[in-house]
Design an enzyme around this catalytic site. Structure first.
Site, PDB file in Angstrom:
ATOM      1  CE1 TYR A   1      -3.386   2.653   0.242  1.00 20.42           C
ATOM      2  CE2 TYR A   1      -4.321   1.382   2.048  1.00 20.42           C
ATOM      3  CZ  TYR A   1      -4.417   2.399   1.129  1.00 20.42           C
ATOM      4  OH  TYR A   1      -5.546   3.187   1.101  1.00 20.42           O
TER       5      TYR A   1
ATOM      6  CE  LYS B   1      -5.839   1.172  -1.607  1.00 18.40           C
ATOM      7  NZ  LYS B   1      -6.996   0.645  -0.862  1.00 18.40           N
TER       8      LYS B   1
ATOM      9  CE  LYS C   1      -6.021   5.674  -0.180  1.00 19.13           C
ATOM     10  NZ  LYS C   1      -7.458   5.400  -0.302  1.00 19.13           N
TER      11      LYS C   1
ATOM     12  CG  ASP D   1      -8.622   4.040  -3.085  1.00 20.83           C
ATOM     13  OD1 ASP D   1      -9.570   4.698  -3.543  1.00 20.83           O
ATOM     14  OD2 ASP D   1      -8.591   3.603  -1.911  1.00 20.83           O
TER      15      ASP D   1
ATOM     16  CG  ASN E   1     -10.218   7.260  -0.827  1.00 19.98           C
ATOM     17  OD1 ASN E   1      -9.032   7.361  -0.563  1.00 19.98           O
ATOM     18  ND2 ASN E   1     -10.950   6.241  -0.384  1.00 19.98           N
TER      19      ASN E   1
ATOM     20  CD  GLU F   1      -9.354   0.535  -3.118  1.00 19.44           C
ATOM     21  OE1 GLU F   1      -8.476  -0.316  -3.360  1.00 19.44           O
ATOM     22  OE2 GLU F   1      -9.565   0.995  -1.982  1.00 19.44           O
TER      23      GLU F   1
ATOM     24  CD  GLU G   1     -19.820  12.691 -11.953  1.00 21.07           C
ATOM     25  OE1 GLU G   1     -18.689  12.754 -11.453  1.00 21.07           O
ATOM     26  OE2 GLU G   1     -20.034  12.706 -13.174  1.00 21.07           O
TER      27      GLU G   1
ATOM     28  CG  ASN H   1     -12.544   1.650   0.761  1.00 18.73           C
ATOM     29  OD1 ASN H   1     -11.782   1.746  -0.202  1.00 18.73           O
ATOM     30  ND2 ASN H   1     -12.697   2.618   1.641  1.00 18.73           N
TER      31      ASN H   1
ATOM     32  CG  ASP I   1     -11.817  -3.448   7.014  1.00 19.96           C
ATOM     33  OD1 ASP I   1     -11.693  -4.320   7.892  1.00 19.96           O
ATOM     34  OD2 ASP I   1     -11.249  -2.339   7.052  1.00 19.96           O
TER      35      ASP I   1
ATOM     36  CG  HIS J   1     -10.925  -0.484   3.620  1.00 17.32           C
ATOM     37  ND1 HIS J   1     -11.253  -0.476   4.951  1.00 17.32           N
ATOM     38  CD2 HIS J   1     -10.566   0.784   3.321  1.00 17.32           C
ATOM     39  CE1 HIS J   1     -11.092   0.747   5.425  1.00 17.32           C
ATOM     40  NE2 HIS J   1     -10.682   1.534   4.458  1.00 17.32           N
ATOM     41  CB  SER J   2      -6.259  -2.028   5.735  1.00 17.22           C
ATOM     42  OG  SER J   2      -5.313  -1.227   5.058  1.00 17.22           O
ATOM     43  CG  ASN J   3      -8.537   3.617   7.993  1.00 17.76           C
ATOM     44  OD1 ASN J   3      -7.593   4.383   7.864  1.00 17.76           O
ATOM     45  ND2 ASN J   3      -9.776   3.948   7.747  1.00 17.76           N
TER      46      ASN J   3
ATOM     47  CG  HIS K   1      -3.026   1.611   6.449  1.00 18.03           C
ATOM     48  ND1 HIS K   1      -4.048   1.092   5.707  1.00 18.03           N
ATOM     49  CD2 HIS K   1      -3.153   2.970   6.353  1.00 18.03           C
ATOM     50  CE1 HIS K   1      -4.761   2.083   5.190  1.00 18.03           C
ATOM     51  NE2 HIS K   1      -4.232   3.233   5.567  1.00 18.03           N
TER      52      HIS K   1
END
Ligand code: GKR
Ligand code: MG
Length: 468
Positions: A169, A224, A226, A254, A256, A279, A285, A308, A332, A358-360, A387
């Site tokens: 990540y 991946k 971010k 990703d 987001n 991702e 929108e 996620n 997750d 997913h992770s945090n 992470h």
């Protein structure tokens, strides 16, 4: 019959103690759409002790509302036999669902004194699954220890694989020297992961250096990045550079949901060859939901999507399936529960989708939790997020954290979660929490050191606008 089951229950260990311990760990200045990670992150650890002397562990995000709610469900857990774990979790779910509904009613009722107290956003937005997962993980850990089997043997259809692929990540990293905040100091020789992870990274060359250092240390085959930080073209340039450097690998980005549908399609058509999947490339929108917009992206580009953000519970997942919006739900276990995450895998298998997680920011208890969920996930899985590489080596709560070797985590031959709390480390992380304070991560605060007055905008990359 009733007497018999009472006797059986008396023979099963029962819960004699429940501790809820908030902890903090140190983090690098990782950038994302929401700003920059601050120097600390917080988590909550649950320790359940049973009458046979075993301890079960669970770890979940560090919000104050989760901590308070865990304190409040203690009465539903203490004294119960561990074999009753599903009934314990059902009781927690029923009680929290009723309480959440009561708070919504009070909230809607307006300005009574009680409504003012209960309508704090963190109370209303509490994610029941986070609370359940903390207790579920600890109960499964105890049950596994009692039965002599790993947690992955107790969920879904049991263990499906002995090793779980993990991705690297990668993040753009801000210049911590410009903040004066106590981010970890770089350690180790030049080029080694422990040093590279603290160095600013704001272009494709720096992201490739990160990937090289991480691969050297952990043997990754999946990457991946971010995104949501720099203009989409630049971020896709970094993805292409990664793919050139590691041609056999699977690479994803990703942002987001930061890109508009038009931008996501244009970027996907121009550079999508480098992506194994995208991702959350776009989100809601112009009155269309994130699921509708992702479905349009997928149809227009043919690039598989992961999320996620738009399939985070069963109702959202059902809409995603109806729209063909998502190929890889990132289930997750912290917000799906361990059982829920593995049930999502069953659904993915039936619908020809791929499961991921997913992770945090997290400690090593969570690392063990997602590894067991991924080991029990039936069907096709993609390398899971973690992470941990940003914390590994300096932060830990257990004696022997799982290791990432050759891009995967091999399940240890130990019962339960296969980890053991290190009381000294737990106390240290709790002391840090007491020092740095409670609360959820506030990525805007750290970003404001780099860009005074910076505020979050879900539709504009966090740094791109500062440059224009
Ligand atoms: O840690 O900056 C981060 C991530 O952006 C995290 O907050 C996200 O929840 O990793 C997550 C993701 O995949 O979106
Ligand atoms: Mg994501």
């Amino acid at each position: 019959m009733a007497d018999l089951s009472r006797q059986e229950a008396a023979r099963t260990p029962h819960i004699v103690e429940m501790q809820v311990v908030p902890v903090a760990g140190r983090d690098c200045m990782l950038l994302n759409l929401a700003g920059a990670h601050g120097p600390f992150f917080t988590r909550i650890v649950v320790l359940l002790k049973d009458s046979s002397g075993n301890t079960g562990l669970g770890e979940v995000p560090g919000s104050e509302s989760i901590r308070l709610t865990l304190e409040n469900v203690r009465a539903l857990v203490l004294g119960r036999p561990i074999g009753d774990y599903q009934a314990i979790l059902n009781a927690i779910r029923a009680s929290l669902t009723a309480e959440t509904e009561r708070q919504r009613i009070v909230h809607r009722a307006g300005s009574t004194a009680e409504a003012l107290v209960l309508s704090q956003p963190h109370e209303i937005n509490l994610r029941i699954e986070n609370v359940i997962t903390a207790v579920e993980a600890a109960l499964l850990d105890l049950l596994g220890k009692h039965l002599g089997v790993p947690v992955c043997a107790l969920i879904g259809r049991g263990r499906q694989r002995d090793a779980v692929p993990v991705l690297a990540y990668l993040f753009y990293v801000g210049d911590r020297a410009r903040t004066g905040l106590p981010y970890p100091e770089p350690a180790g020789p030049a080029g080694a992961w422990a040093r590279v992870r603290s160095e600013p990274a704001l272009d494709a060359a720096a992201i490739v250096r990160q990937a090289e250092a991480a691969t050297e240390r952990y043997g990754f085959r999946d990457y991946k990045l971010k995104g949501g930080v720099l203009p989409g073209e630049e971020e896709m340039g970094a993805v292409e550079a990664l793919k050139r450097r590691f041609p056999e690998s699977r690479v994803t980005l990703d942002p987001n949901g930061a890109w508009s549908l038009a931008e996501a399609i244009a970027l996907g058509r121009a550079h999508g060859q480098a992506l194994a999947y995208a991702e959350d490339p776009c989100g809601p929108e112009d009155g269309y939901s994130g699921r509708e917009v992702m479905a349009e992206f997928r149809r227009a580009t043919g690039i598989p999507t992961a999320t996620n953000m738009v399939a985070t519970d069963w109702r959202q997942l059902a809409h995603s399936l109806a729209l063909n919006a998502v190929d890889i739900p990132l289930a997750d276990p912290h917000f799906w529960t361990l059982h829920g995450a593995v049930n999502v895998a069953g659904l993915c298998e039936a619908f020809g989708l791929t499961w991921g997680s997913h992770s945090n920011n997290h400690f090593d208890i969570s690392l063990a939790m997602f590894t067991h969920a991924a080991a029990a996930a039936t069907g096709r899985i993609t390398a899971i997020d973690t992470h941990w590489i940003w914390q590994q080596g300096t932060e830990r709560l257990t004696r022997e954290p799982f290791e990432i070797v050759a891009g995967e985590i091999r399940l240890p031959d130990r019962p339960g979660l296969g980890i053991e709390i290190d009381p000294g480390q737990l106390e240290k992380a709790h002391a840090l929490y007491r020092k740095v304070g409670a609360g959820a991560r506030d990525d805007a605060a750290a970003m404001q050191y780099l860009v005074p007055g910076w505020t979050y905008d879900p539709k504009r990359p966090s740094l791109a606008r500062a440059r224009s």
